[in-house]
Scaffold this motif. Structure first.
Motif, PDB file in Angstrom:
ATOM      1  N   VAL A  28       0.803  -1.223   0.000  1.00 34.46           N
ATOM      2  CA  VAL A  28       0.000   0.000   0.000  1.00 34.46           C
ATOM      3  C   VAL A  28       0.833   1.269   0.000  1.00 34.46           C
ATOM      4  N   GLY A  29       2.093   1.190   0.376  1.00 32.19           N
ATOM      5  CA  GLY A  29       2.903   2.402   0.352  1.00 32.19           C
ATOM      6  C   GLY A  29       4.267   2.234   0.966  1.00 32.19           C
ATOM      7  N   GLU A  30       4.996   3.345   0.929  1.00 32.73           N
ATOM      8  CA  GLU A  30       6.354   3.404   1.459  1.00 32.73           C
ATOM      9  C   GLU A  30       6.528   4.759   2.125  1.00 32.73           C
ATOM     10  N   ASP A  31       7.228   4.791   3.260  1.00 29.43           N
ATOM     11  CA  ASP A  31       7.434   6.063   3.944  1.00 29.43           C
ATOM     12  C   ASP A  31       8.763   6.695   3.550  1.00 29.43           C
ATOM     13  N   SER A  32       9.060   7.834   4.151  1.00 27.59           N
ATOM     14  CA  SER A  32      10.275   8.578   3.814  1.00 27.59           C
ATOM     15  C   SER A  32      11.548   7.859   4.246  1.00 27.59           C
ATOM     16  N   LEU A  33      11.448   6.905   5.173  1.00 31.07           N
ATOM     17  CA  LEU A  33      12.617   6.150   5.631  1.00 31.07           C
ATOM     18  C   LEU A  33      12.857   4.894   4.815  1.00 31.07           C
ATOM     19  N   GLY A  34      11.965   4.594   3.865  1.00 31.18           N
ATOM     20  CA  GLY A  34      12.121   3.414   3.027  1.00 31.18           C
ATOM     21  C   GLY A  34      11.386   2.185   3.535  1.00 31.18           C
ATOM     22  N   ASN A  35      10.667   2.281   4.653  1.00 28.45           N
ATOM     23  CA  ASN A  35       9.879   1.160   5.154  1.00 28.45           C
ATOM     24  C   ASN A  35       8.702   0.933   4.211  1.00 28.45           C
ATOM     25  N   VAL A  36       8.351  -0.335   3.992  1.00 25.98           N
ATOM     26  CA  VAL A  36       7.269  -0.680   3.064  1.00 25.98           C
ATOM     27  C   VAL A  36       6.107  -1.269   3.870  1.00 25.98           C
ATOM     28  N   TYR A  37       4.875  -0.883   3.491  1.00 26.55           N
ATOM     29  CA  TYR A  37       3.681  -1.268   4.228  1.00 26.55           C
ATOM     30  C   TYR A  37       2.779  -2.138   3.369  1.00 26.55           C
ATOM     31  N   ASP A  77      -7.607   4.801   5.537  1.00 27.18           N
ATOM     32  CA  ASP A  77      -6.890   4.870   4.271  1.00 27.18           C
ATOM     33  C   ASP A  77      -5.418   5.184   4.530  1.00 27.18           C
ATOM     34  N   VAL A  78      -4.582   5.018   3.511  1.00 30.51           N
ATOM     35  CA  VAL A  78      -3.156   5.318   3.673  1.00 30.51           C
ATOM     36  C   VAL A  78      -2.976   6.796   4.019  1.00 30.51           C
ATOM     37  N   PRO A  79      -1.924   7.137   4.757  1.00 31.78           N
ATOM     38  CA  PRO A  79      -1.751   8.507   5.244  1.00 31.78           C
ATOM     39  C   PRO A  79      -1.759   9.580   4.155  1.00 31.78           C
ATOM     40  N   ASP A  80      -1.249   9.273   2.976  1.00 30.19           N
ATOM     41  CA  ASP A  80      -1.212  10.281   1.912  1.00 30.19           C
ATOM     42  C   ASP A  80      -2.606  10.772   1.559  1.00 30.19           C
ATOM     43  N   ARG A  81      -3.596   9.889   1.627  1.00 29.67           N
ATOM     44  CA  ARG A  81      -4.964  10.255   1.277  1.00 29.67           C
ATOM     45  C   ARG A  81      -5.828  10.580   2.492  1.00 29.67           C
ATOM     46  N   ALA A  82      -5.541   9.987   3.650  1.00 27.98           N
ATOM     47  CA  ALA A  82      -6.416  10.137   4.816  1.00 27.98           C
ATOM     48  C   ALA A  82      -6.074  11.344   5.685  1.00 27.98           C
ATOM     49  N   LEU A  83      -4.826  11.761   5.706  1.00 27.49           N
ATOM     50  CA  LEU A  83      -4.414  12.823   6.615  1.00 27.49           C
ATOM     51  C   LEU A  83      -4.192  14.137   5.871  1.00 27.49           C
ATOM     52  N   PRO A  84      -4.364  15.255   6.570  1.00 25.45           N
ATOM     53  CA  PRO A  84      -4.091  16.544   5.931  1.00 25.45           C
ATOM     54  C   PRO A  84      -2.590  16.705   5.689  1.00 25.45           C
ATOM     55  N   ALA A  85      -2.256  17.627   4.827  1.00 26.90           N
ATOM     56  CA  ALA A  85      -0.842  17.891   4.537  1.00 26.90           C
ATOM     57  C   ALA A  85      -0.139  18.362   5.809  1.00 26.90           C
ATOM     58  N   PRO A  86       1.143  18.037   5.972  1.00 24.35           N
ATOM     59  CA  PRO A  86       1.857  18.473   7.181  1.00 24.35           C
ATOM     60  C   PRO A  86       1.924  20.000   7.249  1.00 24.35           C
ATOM     61  N   ARG A  87       1.889  20.506   8.451  1.00 26.39           N
ATOM     62  CA  ARG A  87       1.984  21.953   8.670  1.00 26.39           C
ATOM     63  C   ARG A  87       3.426  22.409   8.475  1.00 26.39           C
ATOM     64  N   ARG A  88       3.571  23.687   8.235  1.00 25.24           N
ATOM     65  CA  ARG A  88       4.898  24.260   7.980  1.00 25.24           C
ATOM     66  C   ARG A  88       5.799  24.120   9.199  1.00 25.24           C
ATOM     67  N   TRP A  89       5.233  24.164  10.397  1.00 31.38           N
ATOM     68  CA  TRP A  89       6.006  24.137  11.627  1.00 31.38           C
ATOM     69  C   TRP A  89       6.293  22.732  12.145  1.00 31.38           C
ATOM     70  N   GLU A  90       5.721  21.698  11.523  1.00 30.16           N
ATOM     71  CA  GLU A  90       5.952  20.332  11.979  1.00 30.16           C
ATOM     72  C   GLU A  90       7.332  19.846  11.577  1.00 30.16           C
ATOM     73  N   LYS A  91       7.997  19.180  12.507  1.00 25.88           N
ATOM     74  CA  LYS A  91       9.312  18.606  12.233  1.00 25.88           C
ATOM     75  C   LYS A  91       9.138  17.168  11.767  1.00 25.88           C
ATOM     76  N   PRO A  92      10.055  16.667  10.952  1.00 28.33           N
ATOM     77  CA  PRO A  92       9.955  15.258  10.549  1.00 28.33           C
ATOM     78  C   PRO A  92      10.219  14.336  11.739  1.00 28.33           C
ATOM     79  N   ALA A  93       9.637  13.143  11.682  1.00 24.76           N
ATOM     80  CA  ALA A  93       9.816  12.161  12.753  1.00 24.76           C
ATOM     81  C   ALA A  93      11.267  11.699  12.798  1.00 24.76           C
ATOM     82  N   VAL A  94      11.754  11.442  13.997  1.00 23.94           N
ATOM     83  CA  VAL A  94      13.129  10.994  14.203  1.00 23.94           C
ATOM     84  C   VAL A  94      13.079   9.675  14.965  1.00 23.94           C
ATOM     85  N   PRO A  95      13.821   8.654  14.517  1.00 14.97           N
ATOM     86  CA  PRO A  95      13.824   7.391  15.270  1.00 14.97           C
ATOM     87  C   PRO A  95      14.520   7.556  16.617  1.00 14.97           C
TER      88      PRO A  95
END
Length: 130
Positions: A28-37, A77-95
């Protein structure tokens, strides 16, 4: 590590058994870190079963928040379609960086030299005679 160790070690990504188990499932998709779902089949509650195949080390903190919500059925639904676009002030997730050179070290930690700020005047050390 490479391809020779991958079939036998679960901590280096998906094993051969996992790949066989994903046959017939939908990617169904892939995230920015390369993980596949993946999604397919049904769990005991009748909801669609969902998986993540990590790119690199298997570490649950490497799943971004938007995909975490999809994995745990918070969104349908997958995040690209179900969630709103990230806000300008949001930081990317960090492991989680615990145990790495990038881990947080407070002032006074031995790894940062072991020197901490002196105590202020409002601190009084305990002594057993007092």
């Amino acid at each position: 590590m490479g391809i020779n160790l991958n079939p036998f070690t679960w901590w280096n990504g998906a094993t051969v058994g996992t790949w066989f188990g994903l046959r017939g499932k939908t990617r169904v998709g892939e995230d920015s870190l390369g993980n596949v779902y993946y999604e397919g089949g049904a769990d005991t509650a009748g909801r669609p079963r969902r998986w993540v195949i990590y790119r690199g080390a298997n570490d649950a903190s490497r799943v971004p928040p938007e995909w975490f919500s999809w994995l745990h059925h918070h969104v349908d639904d997958v995040p690209d379609r179900a969630l709103p676009a990230p806000r300008r002030w949001e930081k990317p997730a960090v492991p989680n960086m615990t145990g790495t050179a990038l881990a947080y070290r407070p002032p006074g930690a031995l790894e940062k030299g072991g020197v901490r700020a002196p105590a202020t005047g409002d601190y009084e050390a305990w002594s057993p005679e007092a």
